[in-house]
Motif scaffolding. Structure first.
Motif, PDB file in Angstrom:
ATOM      1  N   TYR A 109       1.378  -1.542  -0.019  1.00  0.00           N
ATOM      2  CA  TYR A 109       0.140   0.130   0.093  1.00  0.00           C
ATOM      3  C   TYR A 109       1.197   0.657   0.406  1.00  0.00           C
ATOM      4  CZ  TYR A 109      -3.625   3.510   1.381  1.00  0.00           C
ATOM      5  OH  TYR A 109      -3.921   4.485   0.988  1.00  0.00           O
ATOM      6  N   TYR A 110       1.013   2.163  -1.197  1.00  0.00           N
ATOM      7  CA  TYR A 110       1.472   3.255  -1.441  1.00  0.00           C
ATOM      8  C   TYR A 110       0.420   4.181  -2.135  1.00  0.00           C
ATOM      9  CZ  TYR A 110       5.102   6.656  -2.689  1.00  0.00           C
ATOM     10  OH  TYR A 110       5.865   7.848  -3.421  1.00  0.00           O
ATOM     11  N   ASN A 111      -0.084   5.793  -1.055  1.00  0.00           N
ATOM     12  CA  ASN A 111      -0.153   6.662  -1.183  1.00  0.00           C
ATOM     13  C   ASN A 111       0.272   7.499  -0.628  1.00  0.00           C
ATOM     14  OD1 ASN A 111      -2.715   7.994  -1.886  1.00  0.00           O
ATOM     15  ND2 ASN A 111      -4.276   6.445  -2.614  1.00  0.00           N
ATOM     16  N   PRO A 112       0.893   8.438  -1.933  1.00  0.00           N
ATOM     17  CA  PRO A 112       1.334   9.827  -1.180  1.00  0.00           C
ATOM     18  C   PRO A 112       0.638  11.184  -1.694  1.00  0.00           C
ATOM     19  CG  PRO A 112       2.599   9.049  -3.359  1.00  0.00           C
ATOM     20  CD  PRO A 112       1.347   8.138  -3.164  1.00  0.00           C
ATOM     21  N   THR A 113      -0.103  11.284  -1.813  1.00  0.00           N
ATOM     22  CA  THR A 113      -1.259  11.305  -2.408  1.00  0.00           C
ATOM     23  C   THR A 113      -1.307  12.633  -1.107  1.00  0.00           C
ATOM     24  OG1 THR A 113      -1.673  11.444  -4.178  1.00  0.00           O
ATOM     25  CG2 THR A 113      -3.167  13.426  -3.594  1.00  0.00           C
ATOM     26  N   LYS A 114      -1.608  14.251  -1.493  1.00  0.00           N
ATOM     27  CA  LYS A 114      -1.484  15.095   0.554  1.00  0.00           C
ATOM     28  C   LYS A 114      -3.346  15.466  -0.748  1.00  0.00           C
ATOM     29  CE  LYS A 114       0.576  18.215   2.405  1.00  0.00           C
ATOM     30  NZ  LYS A 114       1.923  18.958   2.585  1.00  0.00           N
ATOM     31  N   ILE A 115      -3.902  15.357   0.445  1.00  0.00           N
ATOM     32  CA  ILE A 115      -5.273  15.505   0.921  1.00  0.00           C
ATOM     33  C   ILE A 115      -5.648  16.681   1.344  1.00  0.00           C
ATOM     34  CG2 ILE A 115      -8.326  15.226   1.234  1.00  0.00           C
ATOM     35  CD1 ILE A 115      -6.872  13.288  -0.669  1.00  0.00           C
ATOM     36  N   ILE A 116      -6.349  17.670   1.064  1.00  0.00           N
ATOM     37  CA  ILE A 116      -6.803  19.302   1.699  1.00  0.00           C
ATOM     38  C   ILE A 116      -8.029  19.683   1.122  1.00  0.00           C
ATOM     39  CG2 ILE A 116      -6.335  21.688   1.529  1.00  0.00           C
ATOM     40  CD1 ILE A 116      -3.878  19.913   1.129  1.00  0.00           C
ATOM     41  N   GLU A 155      -8.536  11.013  -7.080  1.00  0.00           N
ATOM     42  CA  GLU A 155      -8.003  12.405  -6.457  1.00  0.00           C
ATOM     43  C   GLU A 155      -7.529  11.581  -6.436  1.00  0.00           C
ATOM     44  OE1 GLU A 155     -11.315  11.775  -7.456  1.00  0.00           O
ATOM     45  OE2 GLU A 155     -11.947  11.396  -4.654  1.00  0.00           O
ATOM     46  N   MET A 156      -7.349  10.576  -5.582  1.00  0.00           N
ATOM     47  CA  MET A 156      -6.210   9.814  -4.891  1.00  0.00           C
ATOM     48  C   MET A 156      -5.814   8.895  -5.500  1.00  0.00           C
ATOM     49  SD  MET A 156      -6.992  10.071  -0.390  1.00  0.00           S
ATOM     50  CE  MET A 156      -5.211   9.596   0.728  1.00  0.00           C
ATOM     51  N   ASN A 157      -5.890   8.356  -6.687  1.00  0.00           N
ATOM     52  CA  ASN A 157      -4.998   7.261  -6.606  1.00  0.00           C
ATOM     53  C   ASN A 157      -4.314   7.493  -8.494  1.00  0.00           C
ATOM     54  OD1 ASN A 157      -6.802   6.672  -8.866  1.00  0.00           O
ATOM     55  ND2 ASN A 157      -9.135   5.907  -7.751  1.00  0.00           N
ATOM     56  N   SER A 178     -12.467   8.271  -0.319  1.00  0.00           N
ATOM     57  CA  SER A 178     -12.000   6.486   0.102  1.00  0.00           C
ATOM     58  C   SER A 178     -12.429   4.933  -0.182  1.00  0.00           C
ATOM     59  CB  SER A 178     -12.487   6.723   1.844  1.00  0.00           C
ATOM     60  OG  SER A 178     -12.500   7.902   2.369  1.00  0.00           O
ATOM     61  N   ALA A 179     -13.525   5.702  -1.473  1.00  0.00           N
ATOM     62  CA  ALA A 179     -13.837   4.053  -1.779  1.00  0.00           C
ATOM     63  C   ALA A 179     -12.280   3.719  -2.274  1.00  0.00           C
ATOM     64  CB  ALA A 179     -15.416   4.519  -2.802  1.00  0.00           C
ATOM     65  N   LEU A 180     -11.496   4.297  -3.626  1.00  0.00           N
ATOM     66  CA  LEU A 180     -10.547   3.728  -4.360  1.00  0.00           C
ATOM     67  C   LEU A 180      -9.288   4.562  -4.080  1.00  0.00           C
ATOM     68  CD1 LEU A 180     -11.383   1.866  -6.437  1.00  0.00           C
ATOM     69  CD2 LEU A 180     -11.225   3.981  -8.150  1.00  0.00           C
ATOM     70  N   ASN A 181      -9.358   4.598  -3.293  1.00  0.00           N
ATOM     71  CA  ASN A 181      -7.682   5.447  -2.537  1.00  0.00           C
ATOM     72  C   ASN A 181      -6.782   3.901  -2.795  1.00  0.00           C
ATOM     73  OD1 ASN A 181      -8.251   4.087   0.021  1.00  0.00           O
ATOM     74  ND2 ASN A 181      -8.209   6.335   0.240  1.00  0.00           N
ATOM     75  N   GLY A 182      -7.076   2.578  -2.691  1.00  0.00           N
ATOM     76  CA  GLY A 182      -6.309   1.116  -2.726  1.00  0.00           C
ATOM     77  C   GLY A 182      -6.680   1.007  -1.026  1.00  0.00           C
ATOM     78  N   LEU A 183      -6.957   0.984  -0.514  1.00  0.00           N
ATOM     79  CA  LEU A 183      -7.607   0.822   1.723  1.00  0.00           C
ATOM     80  C   LEU A 183      -8.648  -0.223   1.459  1.00  0.00           C
ATOM     81  CD1 LEU A 183      -6.938   3.769   3.783  1.00  0.00           C
ATOM     82  CD2 LEU A 183      -5.826   1.518   3.338  1.00  0.00           C
TER      83      LEU A 183
END
Lengths: 385, 385
Positions: free
Chosen positions: A6-13, A143-145, A248-253
């Motif tokens: 699991y790796y997800n470096p996108t910063k969420i604001i 936006e996060m994948n 959250s549905a598709l950010n890999g978790l």
């Protein structure tokens, strides 16, 4: 549980009044290309806010990215970047704009015909321009994948690319920017997120307890707020939760360490490519039939889904599975999404067109067990009539 | 929901037989310092596996990091790094080893007395050595976050640092490496993770629907597997889920956009610093009393917690809250953690010592509402007797 990375470096604001943060997030000396879709980003004022936040920088713009972004359109953006001094991309829009931007980021410095990126599903990407996003439509999770889906109009093909080079550097999620969305798009977004979760969850029991609980919690949240998101467009907390569920549905978790079944998506992609049906609406057609056809191989998870997500505890197993599928179909229909091919005037002849496209794209071993052959896809489509 | 930022670039490598991946994850030319705790990493064979995976690189080792790692010990590692050519750190152990490694990473190039890093809680960090971790004890979540807690023995102080510079580059989580852990540590880990979640969840309703469902799902999972983790030490799926829960409990997602209450931790830290009680065991003492004292301000969430996590639906509100707190206390006790100060032969006089330390460390406005004054902390401690 399966081994996973699991790796997800996108910063969420996340939150109200966050677009101004662009001035910190985009490098000072960046020459930025803003990519967007139709006129809604302009009308809602979001584009103007973005321009103001980046007023100190060199900016170019590329508008007109369509839903299900096409290779043809995005290659024009690639040419624009190649012929200018742009070194940072900013997607302002929903999943289509973000997916298109990911492709541009990967294609600009790609050696050879960029369509090969999609034919190789991104495995041949060696780098990408940096980019950020300002999300205006909660739905796809792009936006996060690290995933993008691009349609080739000429070839009637819709293919994905997956590469850690195309994680957004940052994504700004301001729920108030969704208030003016057409309600059809909001409903599509609810269903798209719902089915993203289902495809990572509703397979066979694999002892991913955290993943299951997360999936169930996200599904429950969508069931709680789906109708409110349509009926109360400017309820901040409803839109905020919808936005965070969809991300959250598709950010890999949800899918980390568990089997996944993307057969509904793959069959749905062909319906969009052939008939132009909205992505989420194709999923609403295929999923209930897919669950019905796979009620044996998905039995354990269908019962768990029924009990934990819908509270179904009475009746025998067959009845509980029937109820779980019926609740799912009703959820989509109550949001205004039809769930039958016949609702779109598609019939038996169209099924063979879809099957031919699946065959042409190598989609002959779909599903968590790889046993969704063309014959099984045909059965699913027949059950969708 | 509140505005929030979420950023977590740590790459997770999860599963059996993953330590060999170090050879890909650690830069080819790195000069590595391996940091570890006591003899268990040696006896379990984990250290040897790590050495084999890094056999092609220059390696030094620093062992003997204690539970609740001390400034005194970690400064010896800082000196070792400064006097050698080390440019990459690798923590092999649990939260204490990882926390200590984070401090070393931040301190090595810090100008001035490194204790100031802790006095400023990490705000003054401008960089850190890169490091990775091999986790052997599921508990603190340190393997996927930006937090470290260090104890200064001379000052009897336990202070934290928070900085995005100290995210691990990667963490390897191999559940089989936990099979040989002392059961006391496993029980501590279950309770530590449980209370990490509670402190981000059990405050007041704030419309973080995703965060609540995630928190509840993680708590339910710990309740389902806590006893099994003790009774079946080599059940892979149990240990795998425990490991992933503990990481997920404190990687920033549960607490994003919602109020947080770390008062139990802050009071607990003083008990560890003064009396050497295991970190998790101090939390098991303080939490039930803290919930009791805050039953009014936490009413909404206590009822939600009781219903969704423990299935408590009968009785009036007061009874349901009493049941929720009683279930929580029993859960800890059934895992072998005592929940009263008197179980550790601590009494009224000790309360004033703890209060004096809280005062000395500025811990006078704790909790999600900042209203846990020294007087309220005193009431909590009295209710813990």
């Amino acid at each position: 549980m399966r081994n996973f990375e699991y790796y997800n470096p996108t910063k969420i604001i996340f939150g109200k009044d966050t677009i101004g943060r662009l001035d910190d997030l985009v490098p000072r000396d960046a020459r930025v290309l803003i990519l967007y879709g139709g006129s809604s980003a302009e009308k809602s004022g979001t584009l103007d806010e973005v321009r103001r936040a980046l007023a100190d920088r060199s900016i170019r713009e590329f508008g007109g990215i369509e839903a299900n972004p096409t290779y043809e359109t995005m290659m024009k953006a690639v040419e624009l970047v190649r012929n200018s001094e742009v070194d940072f991309l900013l997607a302002v829009g929903g999943g289509s704009v973000i997916d298109g931007t990911k492709f541009v980021a990967a294609a600009v410095n790609f050696e050879g015909e960029p369509w090969h990126i999609l034919e190789e599903h991104g495995r041949n990407i060696r780098g990408a321009l940096p980019f950020g996003t300002v999300l205006t439509l909660p739905a796809t999770g792009s936006e996060m994948n690290e995933v993008a889906v691009i349609t080739n109009k000429a070839k009637q093909a819709k293919l994905d690319l997956i590469s850690s080079f195309v994680f957004p550097r940052f994504s700004i999620l301001d729920p108030t920017k969704t208030y003016t969305l057409p309600l059809r798009q909001v409903a599509n977004g609810v269903v798209d997120a719902f089915i993203h979760i289902i495809e990572q969850y509703l397979t066979y029991p694999a002892n991913g307890m955290v993943q299951d609980r997360l999936a169930e919690g996200l599904l429950q949240t969508l069931i709680e707020i789906g109708a409110q998101a349509i009926n109360s467009p400017d309820d901040y907390d409803v839109r905020a939760n919808l936005m965070w569920v969809a991300t959250s549905a598709l950010n890999g978790l949800v899918g980390a360490g568990v089997p996944q079944d993307w057969s509904t998506h793959m069959i749905g992609h062909e319906l969009t490519a052939l008939y132009g049906i909205d992505h989420a609406r194709t999923l609403a057609i295929i999923l209930p039939a897919n669950l019905q056809i796979h009620r044996e191989s998905k039995r354990g998870k269908l019962l768990q889904y029924g009990e934990r997500v819908w509270g179904i505890t009475s009746g025998n197993e067959e009845q509980r599975i029937d109820q779980a599928i019926a609740h799912t179909r009703s959820f989509f229909e109550n949001l205004g999404l039809q769930t039958r091919l016949s609702d779109y005037n598609l019939g038996v002849d169209d099924i063979e067109r879809v099957i031919a496209q699946l065959e042409a794209h190598g989609m002959t071993q779909l599903g968590e067990n790889g046993d969704v052959t063309l014959e099984i896809s045909r059965q699913i489509l027949q059950a969708s009539l």
